[in-house]
Write a protein that holds these residues in place. Structure first.
Motif, PDB file in Angstrom:
ATOM      1  N   ASP A 289       0.846  -1.192   0.000  1.00  0.00           N
ATOM      2  CA  ASP A 289       0.000   0.000   0.000  1.00  0.00           C
ATOM      3  C   ASP A 289       0.883   1.244   0.000  1.00  0.00           C
ATOM      4  O   ASP A 289       1.863   1.321   0.745  1.00  0.00           O
ATOM      5  N   THR A 290       0.532   2.225  -0.823  1.00  0.00           N
ATOM      6  CA  THR A 290       1.344   3.441  -0.913  1.00  0.00           C
ATOM      7  C   THR A 290       0.638   4.657  -0.321  1.00  0.00           C
ATOM      8  O   THR A 290       1.110   5.780  -0.482  1.00  0.00           O
ATOM      9  N   SER A 291      -0.471   4.443   0.361  1.00  0.00           N
ATOM     10  CA  SER A 291      -1.173   5.569   0.990  1.00  0.00           C
ATOM     11  C   SER A 291      -0.267   6.230   2.030  1.00  0.00           C
ATOM     12  O   SER A 291       0.316   5.563   2.880  1.00  0.00           O
ATOM     13  N   GLY A 292      -0.144   7.517   1.944  1.00  0.00           N
ATOM     14  CA  GLY A 292       0.635   8.251   2.948  1.00  0.00           C
ATOM     15  C   GLY A 292       2.119   8.301   2.691  1.00  0.00           C
ATOM     16  O   GLY A 292       2.848   8.990   3.429  1.00  0.00           O
ATOM     17  N   LEU A 293       2.620   7.606   1.671  1.00  0.00           N
ATOM     18  CA  LEU A 293       4.063   7.620   1.407  1.00  0.00           C
ATOM     19  C   LEU A 293       4.531   9.035   1.049  1.00  0.00           C
ATOM     20  O   LEU A 293       3.919   9.726   0.244  1.00  0.00           O
ATOM     21  N   GLY A 294       5.607   9.451   1.701  1.00  0.00           N
ATOM     22  CA  GLY A 294       6.183  10.749   1.412  1.00  0.00           C
ATOM     23  C   GLY A 294       5.515  11.906   2.139  1.00  0.00           C
ATOM     24  O   GLY A 294       5.836  13.066   1.887  1.00  0.00           O
ATOM     25  N   THR A 295       4.580  11.596   3.056  1.00  0.00           N
ATOM     26  CA  THR A 295       3.922  12.644   3.841  1.00  0.00           C
ATOM     27  C   THR A 295       4.480  12.643   5.254  1.00  0.00           C
ATOM     28  O   THR A 295       5.068  11.652   5.696  1.00  0.00           O
ATOM     29  N   PRO A 296       4.294  13.742   6.003  1.00  0.00           N
ATOM     30  CA  PRO A 296       4.849  13.800   7.367  1.00  0.00           C
ATOM     31  C   PRO A 296       4.332  12.710   8.293  1.00  0.00           C
ATOM     32  O   PRO A 296       5.012  12.339   9.245  1.00  0.00           O
ATOM     33  N   ARG A 297       3.134  12.189   8.021  1.00  0.00           N
ATOM     34  CA  ARG A 297       2.559  11.164   8.883  1.00  0.00           C
ATOM     35  C   ARG A 297       2.711   9.758   8.308  1.00  0.00           C
ATOM     36  O   ARG A 297       2.164   8.803   8.864  1.00  0.00           O
ATOM     37  N   GLY A 298       3.417   9.616   7.224  1.00  0.00           N
ATOM     38  CA  GLY A 298       3.561   8.313   6.595  1.00  0.00           C
ATOM     39  C   GLY A 298       5.010   7.914   6.407  1.00  0.00           C
ATOM     40  O   GLY A 298       5.937   8.615   6.834  1.00  0.00           O
ATOM     41  N   PRO A 299       5.247   6.770   5.762  1.00  0.00           N
ATOM     42  CA  PRO A 299       6.615   6.335   5.449  1.00  0.00           C
ATOM     43  C   PRO A 299       7.352   7.424   4.680  1.00  0.00           C
ATOM     44  O   PRO A 299       6.799   8.023   3.752  1.00  0.00           O
ATOM     45  N   TYR A 300       8.584   7.660   5.060  1.00  0.00           N
ATOM     46  CA  TYR A 300       9.296   8.827   4.530  1.00  0.00           C
ATOM     47  C   TYR A 300      10.793   8.547   4.444  1.00  0.00           C
ATOM     48  O   TYR A 300      11.378   7.968   5.354  1.00  0.00           O
ATOM     49  N   ASN A 301      11.409   8.945   3.322  1.00  0.00           N
ATOM     50  CA  ASN A 301      12.870   8.915   3.178  1.00  0.00           C
ATOM     51  C   ASN A 301      13.405  10.335   3.220  1.00  0.00           C
ATOM     52  O   ASN A 301      13.796  10.849   4.235  1.00  0.00           O
ATOM     53  N   CYS A 302      13.378  10.988   2.063  1.00  0.00           N
ATOM     54  CA  CYS A 302      13.747  12.393   1.957  1.00  0.00           C
ATOM     55  C   CYS A 302      13.069  12.962   0.719  1.00  0.00           C
ATOM     56  O   CYS A 302      12.555  12.226  -0.122  1.00  0.00           O
ATOM     57  N   LYS A 303      13.082  14.276   0.587  1.00  0.00           N
ATOM     58  CA  LYS A 303      12.369  14.923  -0.520  1.00  0.00           C
ATOM     59  C   LYS A 303      12.943  14.544  -1.883  1.00  0.00           C
ATOM     60  O   LYS A 303      12.255  14.605  -2.896  1.00  0.00           O
ATOM     61  N   LYS A 304      14.209  14.146  -1.910  1.00  0.00           N
ATOM     62  CA  LYS A 304      14.842  13.825  -3.187  1.00  0.00           C
ATOM     63  C   LYS A 304      14.338  12.513  -3.781  1.00  0.00           C
ATOM     64  O   LYS A 304      14.261  12.370  -4.991  1.00  0.00           O
ATOM     65  N   CYS A 305      14.001  11.531  -2.918  1.00  0.00           N
ATOM     66  CA  CYS A 305      13.686  10.202  -3.465  1.00  0.00           C
ATOM     67  C   CYS A 305      12.273   9.712  -3.163  1.00  0.00           C
ATOM     68  O   CYS A 305      11.854   8.684  -3.678  1.00  0.00           O
ATOM     69  N   ASN A 306      11.530  10.417  -2.301  1.00  0.00           N
ATOM     70  CA  ASN A 306      10.192   9.947  -1.925  1.00  0.00           C
ATOM     71  C   ASN A 306       9.303   9.652  -3.130  1.00  0.00           C
ATOM     72  O   ASN A 306       8.747   8.558  -3.267  1.00  0.00           O
ATOM     73  N   ILE A 326      18.342   2.552  -6.167  1.00  0.00           N
ATOM     74  CA  ILE A 326      18.716   3.870  -6.672  1.00  0.00           C
ATOM     75  C   ILE A 326      19.619   4.536  -5.640  1.00  0.00           C
ATOM     76  O   ILE A 326      19.631   4.156  -4.464  1.00  0.00           O
ATOM     77  N   LYS A 327      20.364   5.540  -6.061  1.00  0.00           N
ATOM     78  CA  LYS A 327      21.274   6.222  -5.146  1.00  0.00           C
ATOM     79  C   LYS A 327      20.588   7.430  -4.521  1.00  0.00           C
ATOM     80  O   LYS A 327      19.910   8.190  -5.187  1.00  0.00           O
ATOM     81  N   CYS A 328      20.770   7.575  -3.214  1.00  0.00           N
ATOM     82  CA  CYS A 328      20.286   8.760  -2.513  1.00  0.00           C
ATOM     83  C   CYS A 328      21.059   8.893  -1.212  1.00  0.00           C
ATOM     84  O   CYS A 328      21.421   7.891  -0.582  1.00  0.00           O
TER      85      CYS A 328
END
Length: 356
Positions: A289-306, A326-328
């Motif tokens: 499931d990708t709901s919430g990915l890349g949001t402050p309340r969800g799974p998060y890496n960094c702005k470059k690769c989210n 991928i590289k990050c």
């Protein structure tokens, strides 16, 4: 102690709920998805009900779930529910193979939550739409029995009926004390055996939801637990797996810990490790499931690769292929947290009364 904390948190959340009409709570959307027959469309449909009986009980419900906040908290008549369903399904001209996923913020098979008349009406209506191949419903295991499943299959004999159950984890201790789920592996296995016993006569399948990173779990533990749980689910005969990475829902124990800095959702890198491991070692389909990915309340890496990684996960769900590396710059930070998290996290016993 977890039940007391969950109940206290739930009561506070219910007091803050802004009551909505059934029409306001009902919603639907459509997106590309992986069906048993390959790539196709999925119609997601949320229908308004009184809410999950487990969450409404003195248990307090699950520590990560806030779906009760999007429930009526009172019964709805079948006639009203049927009309809402027709209004939603009528928005689509279904011209390609499609799955319909019905969510009611509880158990579709529990007559106290979902009227039997509506269950019959909806299944029979979907059965008459030619391009619909699958009907996916959700239930806790205690409501899964032969009688009700046979009824459902007879209402939609031309479709695959998939019963989705929130296993969350194969570890009974985690499910009881960290998730407060209210059932054991034995309960889950009984439900899966019941579904399997009907496969000779009906086109019925099962799916397990697996939660990634319950509270009080390190990053490394979360990865291994998700992998172990997927292996277990396949072994006992589940047909499909849906991984559910933790997202911070309002009014939950998980949110209380998150606000105090005692919890954060998993890294997206962790999700990819889980995906790639299960792609290599399991034969059944696995969806992330990708709901919430890349949001402050969800799974998060960094702005470059989210965003890039989210797109790669979505594509991997459709192809069931490995996700390439991928590289990050954030990758090394994830490695450090994964490897050292068990040593650096607090060992202090939680004082539940602190959340008053």
């Amino acid at each position: 102690m977890m039940k007391e904390l969950a109940l206290k948190t739930r009561k506070k959340a219910i007091k803050r709920i802004r009551r909505k009409s059934p029409e306001e709570l009902a919603t639907t959307w459509c997106q590309e998805d992986l069906l048993y027959s390959g790539r196709g469309k999925a119609i997601f449909m949320i229908l308004p009900t009184r809410g999950c009986s487990w969450a409404l009980s003195q248990s307090g419900g699950c520590t990560m779930c806030s779906y009760l906040s999007d429930s009526l908290l009172e019964d709805i008549k079948a006639e009203k529910l049927n009309k809402i369903f027709i209004d939603l399904i009528s928005q689509y001209k279904i011209k390609e193979k499609t799955a319909v996923k019905i969510f009611i913020s509880g158990s579709f098979l529990n007559p106290e939550e979902f009227p039997e008349e509506s269950r019959k009406f909806i299944l029979e209506h979907l059965n008459e739409i030619d391009k619909i191949e699958e009907i996916i419903i959700e239930s806790r295991p205690e409501y899964v029995n032969k009688k009700i499943l046979i009824e459902c299959c007879n209402h939609a004999p031309n479709k695959i009926l998939e019963v989705s159950i929130g296993l969350e984890t194969a570890d009974d201790h985690t499910r009881k004390y960290k998730i407060n789920k209210g059932f054991t592996k034995k309960d889950f296995e009984r439900a899966i055996r019941t579904i399997k016993s009907l496969k000779k006569d009906f086109n019925i399948k099962s799916k397990a939801y697996i939660l990634i990173k319950p509270i009080l779990t390190s990053e490394k533990e979360a990865i291994q637990d998700a992998i172990n749980s997927a292996v277990y689910a396949e072994k006992i005969g589940v047909d499909r797996i849906s991984f559910c990475p933790s997202t911070i829902h309002k009014g939950t124990v998980m949110e209380e810990l998150w606000k105090k800095g005692s919890y954060k959702p998993p890294w997206i890198w962790s999700l990819i490790e889980i995906i790639n491991n299960t792609r290599k070692n399991l034969k059944i389909p696995t969806i992330m499931d990708t709901s919430g990915l890349g949001t402050p309340r969800g799974p998060y890496n960094c702005k470059k690769c989210n965003t890039k990684l989210k797109k790669m996960i979505i594509e991997s769900n459709l192809t069931q292929k490995i996700i390439p590396t991928i590289k990050c710059n954030c990758y090394n930070r994830w490695i450090a947290e994964k490897e050292l998290g068990n040593f650096t996290r607090s060992t202090t016993e939680i004082k539940y009364q602190a959340y008053g």
